[in-house]
Design an enzyme around this catalytic site. Structure first.
Site, mmCIF file in Angstrom:
data_model
loop_
_atom_site.group_PDB
_atom_site.id
_atom_site.type_symbol
_atom_site.label_atom_id
_atom_site.label_comp_id
_atom_site.label_asym_id
_atom_site.label_seq_id
_atom_site.Cartn_x
_atom_site.Cartn_y
_atom_site.Cartn_z
ATOM 1 N N ARG A 228 0.798 -1.234 0.000
ATOM 2 C CA ARG A 228 0.000 0.000 0.000
ATOM 3 C C ARG A 228 0.827 1.280 0.000
ATOM 4 O O ARG A 228 0.561 2.215 -0.761
ATOM 5 C CB ARG A 228 -0.895 0.088 1.254
ATOM 6 C CG ARG A 228 -2.193 -0.603 1.156
ATOM 7 C CD ARG A 228 -2.529 -1.161 2.507
ATOM 8 N NE ARG A 228 -1.542 -2.165 2.834
ATOM 9 C CZ ARG A 228 -1.619 -3.432 2.424
ATOM 10 N NH1 ARG A 228 -2.654 -3.829 1.774
ATOM 11 N NH2 ARG A 228 -0.654 -4.302 2.699
ATOM 12 N N THR A 229 1.777 1.345 0.913
ATOM 13 C CA THR A 229 2.456 2.630 1.105
ATOM 14 C C THR A 229 3.206 3.027 -0.162
ATOM 15 O O THR A 229 3.067 4.150 -0.666
ATOM 16 C CB THR A 229 3.404 2.555 2.310
ATOM 17 O OG1 THR A 229 2.681 2.042 3.422
ATOM 18 C CG2 THR A 229 3.971 3.913 2.646
ATOM 19 N N LYS B 127 26.707 -3.669 -2.219
ATOM 20 C CA LYS B 127 28.174 -3.591 -2.393
ATOM 21 C C LYS B 127 28.819 -2.831 -1.242
ATOM 22 O O LYS B 127 30.014 -2.588 -1.244
ATOM 23 C CB LYS B 127 28.504 -2.869 -3.706
ATOM 24 C CG LYS B 127 27.881 -3.468 -4.935
ATOM 25 C CD LYS B 127 28.147 -2.549 -6.131
ATOM 26 C CE LYS B 127 27.201 -2.847 -7.273
ATOM 27 N NZ LYS B 127 27.194 -1.766 -8.274
ATOM 28 N N ARG C 32 11.188 4.039 3.199
ATOM 29 C CA ARG C 32 10.878 3.090 4.278
ATOM 30 C C ARG C 32 12.164 2.352 4.623
ATOM 31 O O ARG C 32 12.884 1.903 3.735
ATOM 32 C CB ARG C 32 9.804 2.082 3.845
ATOM 33 C CG ARG C 32 9.640 0.948 4.846
ATOM 34 C CD ARG C 32 8.445 0.077 4.571
ATOM 35 N NE ARG C 32 7.215 0.793 4.874
ATOM 36 C CZ ARG C 32 5.999 0.232 4.805
ATOM 37 N NH1 ARG C 32 5.885 -1.032 4.461
ATOM 38 N NH2 ARG C 32 4.922 0.927 5.089
ATOM 39 N N HIS D 271 5.104 5.976 11.524
ATOM 40 C CA HIS D 271 4.593 5.787 10.149
ATOM 41 C C HIS D 271 3.644 6.968 9.882
ATOM 42 O O HIS D 271 2.433 6.818 9.802
ATOM 43 C CB HIS D 271 3.867 4.446 10.075
ATOM 44 C CG HIS D 271 3.597 3.938 8.687
ATOM 45 N ND1 HIS D 271 3.721 4.718 7.549
ATOM 46 C CD2 HIS D 271 3.196 2.714 8.249
ATOM 47 C CE1 HIS D 271 3.408 3.978 6.491
ATOM 48 N NE2 HIS D 271 3.084 2.763 6.886
#
Ligand code: CP
Length: 315
Positions: free
Chosen positions: A51-52, A80, A101, A129
């Protein structure tokens, strides 16, 4: 440039929250515009999301921006050894705003301190959030007609659930009464209960989860047990199915009561509830589009007045 990043919603005033709700209402009326033509939005997801990420990307696309980024950090040069700082500095060369996120609490704050462009926190570990909270506030307002004086019941994983932590802090302006329903292992952390006490917010803790316990709820905010945050998976197995909302538990619910869930749902809400007038979690997820359009515009310095006067609407 003033750093317009959105790391937490805890610092937002009542007026700012109401302003963003008004802006999201404008976008709900007309989500398709060219307000962000020429802008580039980067979505950097170091943790899984449906969703986000997709609603942020849809928000940007429907406003005429272009989107770059990754949904899986394994395809980046982080594998890396590139640091978060260098990644953020690189992407800042390409994008006007970074939606990120990350699995580490505090990662968004750190990114906002090093980035020359605004950072929008799309979830940092078990911490915050804020964009979810903005859509939750929008949805609560939409369903209750007010944010004031509501009985909000939070159920499930209150320890690791960043959505409940963010929502709790944002509600401080609106005189809520919280009911925390969780097993001991997943109880609301002491720091958030202390926050309630400092802010004069009433809360009650429960372990029972039945029709009587939830009969006073205006909002029943269900949450998933956050498997990915457990160091001991045996403990997850012990608690994961403790609170399942069954249809017969709604027999004493208030007429105005709405069930919210940030989703994904695993085993917290019986599917038969989806067709009841109490279920509102899919509309809640849809509101993510409008709330995130408002947030992207806000961090880019586009005002409510700009949105009201906007003449770039298309069908
Ligand atoms: N509510 C929420 O954050 O969902 P996703 O993890 O799918 O983005």
């Amino acid at each position: 440039m003033k750093n317009r990043s959105l790391v937490t919603i805890a610092g937002h005033s009542r007026e700012k929250i109401e302003y963003l709700i008004k802006m999201a209402q404008e976008f709900e009326r007309h989500p398709n515009r060219r307000l962000l033509a020429g802008k580039v939005v980067a979505t950097l997801f170091f943790e899984p999301s449906t969703r986000t990420r997709l609603s942020f990307e849809t928000a940007a696309n429907r406003l005429g921006a272009r989107v770059i980024g990754f949904a899986d950090p394994k395809v980046t040069s982080g594998t890396k050894g590139e640091t978060l700082k260098d990644t953020i500095m690189m992407v800042s060369n390409y994008a006007d705003v970074i939606v990120m996120r990350h699995y580490l609490e505090g990662a968004a704050l750190y990114a906002s301190e090093v980035a020359p462009v605004p950072i929008v926190n799309a979830g940092d570990g078990a911490n915050q959030h804020p964009s979810q909270t903005m859509l939750d506030l929008y949805t609560i307002y939409q369903t209750q007609g007010t944010l004031d004086n509501l009985n909000i019941y939070m159920v499930g994983d209150l320890k690791y659930g960043r959505t409940v932590h963010s929502l709790l802090m944002a509600m401080r302006h609106f005189n809520p009464t919280f009911h925390f329903i969780a097993p001991d292992e997943l109880a609301m952390p002491a720091a958030y209960k202390r926050y309630c006490e400092e802010q004069g917010i009433s809360y009650v803790e429960h372990q029972d989860f039945d029709a009587d316990t939830i009969s006073g709820a205006d909002i029943l905010y269900m949450t998933r047990v956050q498997k990915e945050r457990f160091a001991d998976l045996m403990e997850y197995e012990r608690v994961k199915d403790r609170y399942l909302l069954k249809k017969d538990m709604l027999c004493k619910a208030r007429e105005n009561m709405k069930i919210l869930h940030p989703l994904p749902r695993v085993n917290e809400i019986e599917y038969s509830i989806d067709d009841t007038p109490y279920a509102y979690y899919f509309q809640q997820a849809q509101n993510g589009l409008y709330a995130r359009q408002a947030l992207i515009c806000d961090v880019l310095g586009i005002t409510l007045d700009d949105v009201i006067k906007d003449n770039t609407i298309y069908q």
